[in-house]
Scaffold this active site. Structure first.
Site, PDB file in Angstrom:
ATOM      1  N   ASN A   1       0.947  -1.230  -0.060  1.00 58.34           N
ATOM      2  CA  ASN A   1      -0.108  -0.229  -0.016  1.00 58.34           C
ATOM      3  C   ASN A   1       0.945   1.266   0.019  1.00 58.34           C
ATOM      4  O   ASN A   1       1.667   1.282   0.889  1.00 58.34           O
ATOM      5  CB  ASN A   1      -1.127  -0.127   1.296  1.00 58.34           C
TER       6      ASN A   1
ATOM      7  N   ARG B   1       3.252  18.752   1.911  1.00 51.67           N
ATOM      8  CA  ARG B   1       3.780  20.010   1.162  1.00 51.67           C
ATOM      9  C   ARG B   1       2.949  20.535  -0.070  1.00 51.67           C
ATOM     10  O   ARG B   1       3.135  21.483  -0.512  1.00 51.67           O
ATOM     11  CB  ARG B   1       5.262  19.988   0.885  1.00 51.67           C
TER      12      ARG B   1
ATOM     13  N   HIS C   1      -5.627   3.734  -1.929  1.00 55.58           N
ATOM     14  CA  HIS C   1      -7.006   3.928  -1.251  1.00 55.58           C
ATOM     15  C   HIS C   1      -7.318   5.371  -1.976  1.00 55.58           C
ATOM     16  O   HIS C   1      -6.712   6.547  -1.659  1.00 55.58           O
ATOM     17  CB  HIS C   1      -6.913   3.975   0.106  1.00 55.58           C
TER      18      HIS C   1
ATOM     19  N   ARG D   1      -9.545   8.056  -1.193  1.00 54.85           N
ATOM     20  CA  ARG D   1     -10.501   8.500  -0.248  1.00 54.85           C
ATOM     21  C   ARG D   1     -11.360   9.546  -0.786  1.00 54.85           C
ATOM     22  O   ARG D   1     -10.868  10.424  -1.783  1.00 54.85           O
ATOM     23  CB  ARG D   1      -9.679   8.861   0.961  1.00 54.85           C
TER      24      ARG D   1
ATOM     25  N   ARG E   1      -7.039  12.952   0.519  1.00 54.89           N
ATOM     26  CA  ARG E   1      -6.053  13.471   1.503  1.00 54.89           C
ATOM     27  C   ARG E   1      -4.986  12.833   0.886  1.00 54.89           C
ATOM     28  O   ARG E   1      -3.602  13.469   1.545  1.00 54.89           O
ATOM     29  CB  ARG E   1      -6.458  12.920   2.746  1.00 54.89           C
TER      30      ARG E   1
ATOM     31  N   GLU F   1      -8.670   0.472  -3.192  1.00 55.15           N
ATOM     32  CA  GLU F   1      -9.663   0.657  -1.861  1.00 55.15           C
ATOM     33  C   GLU F   1     -10.722   1.845  -2.104  1.00 55.15           C
ATOM     34  O   GLU F   1     -10.122   2.878  -2.385  1.00 55.15           O
ATOM     35  CB  GLU F   1      -8.952   0.815  -0.686  1.00 55.15           C
TER      36      GLU F   1
ATOM     37  N   THR G   1      -7.596   6.745  10.091  1.00 54.29           N
ATOM     38  CA  THR G   1      -7.527   5.612   8.996  1.00 54.29           C
ATOM     39  C   THR G   1      -8.561   4.888   9.224  1.00 54.29           C
ATOM     40  O   THR G   1      -9.385   5.105   9.946  1.00 54.29           O
ATOM     41  CB  THR G   1      -5.951   4.912   9.330  1.00 54.29           C
ATOM     42  N   THR G   2      -8.705   3.598   8.397  1.00 55.94           N
ATOM     43  CA  THR G   2     -10.064   2.899   8.265  1.00 55.94           C
ATOM     44  C   THR G   2     -10.116   2.394   9.620  1.00 55.94           C
ATOM     45  O   THR G   2      -9.417   1.559  10.002  1.00 55.94           O
ATOM     46  CB  THR G   2     -10.047   2.192   7.350  1.00 55.94           C
TER      47      THR G   2
ATOM     48  N   GLU H   1     -11.104  -8.997   2.697  1.00 62.28           N
ATOM     49  CA  GLU H   1      -9.894  -8.755   3.507  1.00 62.28           C
ATOM     50  C   GLU H   1     -10.274  -8.459   4.985  1.00 62.28           C
ATOM     51  O   GLU H   1     -11.146  -7.606   5.314  1.00 62.28           O
ATOM     52  CB  GLU H   1      -9.408  -7.406   3.031  1.00 62.28           C
TER      53      GLU H   1
ATOM     54  N   HIS I   1      -4.042  -4.196   7.484  1.00 67.29           N
ATOM     55  CA  HIS I   1      -4.161  -2.785   8.561  1.00 67.29           C
ATOM     56  C   HIS I   1      -3.430  -3.164   9.710  1.00 67.29           C
ATOM     57  O   HIS I   1      -3.648  -3.882  10.487  1.00 67.29           O
ATOM     58  CB  HIS I   1      -5.572  -2.572   8.887  1.00 67.29           C
TER      59      HIS I   1
ATOM     60  N   GLN J   1       1.773   1.206   6.004  1.00 69.41           N
ATOM     61  CA  GLN J   1       2.447   2.105   6.813  1.00 69.41           C
ATOM     62  C   GLN J   1       3.688   1.823   7.172  1.00 69.41           C
ATOM     63  O   GLN J   1       4.578   2.547   7.532  1.00 69.41           O
ATOM     64  CB  GLN J   1       1.482   2.704   8.280  1.00 69.41           C
TER      65      GLN J   1
HETATM   66  N1  PXP Z   1      -6.231  -2.676   3.812  1.00 67.67           N
HETATM   67  C1  PXP Z   1      -7.096  -1.908   4.065  1.00 67.67           C
HETATM   68  C2  PXP Z   1      -8.274  -2.111   3.477  1.00 67.67           C
HETATM   69  C3  PXP Z   1      -6.618  -0.579   4.441  1.00 67.67           C
HETATM   70  O1  PXP Z   1      -7.741   0.303   4.416  1.00 67.67           O
HETATM   71  C4  PXP Z   1      -5.386  -0.156   4.811  1.00 67.67           C
HETATM   72  C5  PXP Z   1      -4.872   1.290   5.013  1.00 67.67           C
HETATM   73  O2  PXP Z   1      -5.151   2.075   4.040  1.00 67.67           O
HETATM   74  C6  PXP Z   1      -4.436  -1.199   4.434  1.00 67.67           C
HETATM   75  C7  PXP Z   1      -4.525  -2.446   4.247  1.00 67.67           C
HETATM   76  C8  PXP Z   1      -2.935  -0.935   4.965  1.00 67.67           C
HETATM   77  O3  PXP Z   1      -2.934  -0.517   6.252  1.00 67.67           O
HETATM   78  P1  PXP Z   1      -1.559  -0.134   6.698  1.00 67.67           P
HETATM   79  O4  PXP Z   1      -0.961   1.004   6.306  1.00 67.67           O
HETATM   80  O5  PXP Z   1      -1.616   0.090   8.487  1.00 67.67           O
HETATM   81  O6  PXP Z   1      -0.401  -1.353   6.726  1.00 67.67           O
END
Ligand code: PXP
Length: 259
Positions: free
Chosen positions: A6, A17, A42, A44, A48, A69, A99-100, A150, A213, A236
């Site tokens: 991701n 910035r 994602h 959104r 963002r 996503e 975050t989600t 997922e 996540h 992340q």
């Molecule tokens: N899967 C889904 C459905 C998510 O919403 C996210 C966060 O955008 C991730 C995976 C990845 O999560 P992380 O950034 O915490 O690894």
């Protein structure tokens, strides 16, 4: 185990910035060279981080499948239909959240999800639901006819962080998890069991089961041991490690932990 990388957080850095650097598109070749099986982004509603132009360019140029996503908002679904990613993963979206925060709510969103899935399936876009690890959610997903689910690993990741890292002693201590270690240990076991049961149930229903996540270089091991989870989407922690060791190296290291 398939690895979806991701790359939203590369766009987070750019948006800090409001300029054009770093470009998430530049991450694709490096991620693939380091062993990514999929790119996850994602789009959104508040844009963002990833924007429509990023999504368009990433989908056009990625040599591996792109998992987009998105929320079930009809305007977003229309954009997804136009962008034609390999897969669309529906996630709940709340403007205020960092975050989600949880899986989809089938009680309130069933009709919208059903409509969106059939709309995208008719356009040959694979569909997935981001769900809490419960039998009810698996059953609802199967009923609508997605190919994938997922499982939300956020609860597991939070408990793990409170138990095995120093998060408790920082300003980001998770108050509702600020409990005795013995209780956290039991909660961690229960959260893993819930993921395992949901994954097994999904597999029995013929769904392909992903998870994601909050997964990082430490907590991913126990998730990899769950037999019926075939793909992890991780963002992340990989981007955070990239700051110190470089993006390609960070993806390679995660790839190695998944083997
Ligand atoms: N899967 C889904 C459905 C998510 O919403 C996210 C966060 O955008 C991730 C995976 C990845 O999560 P992380 O950034 O915490 O690894």
């Amino acid at each position: 185990m398939l690895l979806g990388v991701n790359i939203d957080h590369i766009a987070v850095l750019r948006e800090a910035r409001k300029i054009n650097d770093p470009d998430p598109l530049d991450a694709i070749a490096l991620a693939v060279r380091a062993g990514a099986d999929q790119i996850t982004i994602h789009l959104r509603e508040d844009r963002r981080h990833i924007n429509d132009d990023d999504a368009r360019r990433i989908i056009a140029h990625s040599p591996v499948p792109v998992n987009l996503e998105c929320s079930v908002n009809p305007d977003i679904v229309e954009i997804v239909a136009e962008l034609k990613p390999h897969r669309a993963t529906f996630v709940p979206e709340n403007r205020e959240e960092v975050t989600t925060e949880g899986g989809l709510n089938f009680e309130t969103q069933y009709a919208n999800l059903d409509k969106a899935v059939h709309y995208l399936k008719a356009r040959e876009i694979e569909t997935s639901f981001f769900i809490d690890p419960t039998k009810e959610a698996i059953k609802a997903a199967k009923g609508i006819g997605v190919a994938w689910v997922e499982l939300h690993t956020g609860a597991y990741a939070n408990i793990y962080a409170m138990l095995y890292s120093n998060l408790k002693n920082t300003p980001h201590c998770i108050k509702e998890l600020d409990v005795e270690r013995s209780k956290l240990s039991k909660m961690l076991k229960a959260s893993l069991e819930a993921l395992e049961i949901a994954a097994d149930e999904g597999e029995e229903y013929g769904l392909k089961v992903a998870a994601g996540h909050g997964l990082n270089y430490q907590n991913v091991k126990a998730i990899c041991a769950l037999q019926n989870i075939v793909e992890l989407n991780i963002g992340q922690s990989i981007i955070a490690r990239s700051v110190f060791s470089g993006f390609e190296e960070a993806v390679k290291e995660m790839r190695a932990r998944l083997q």
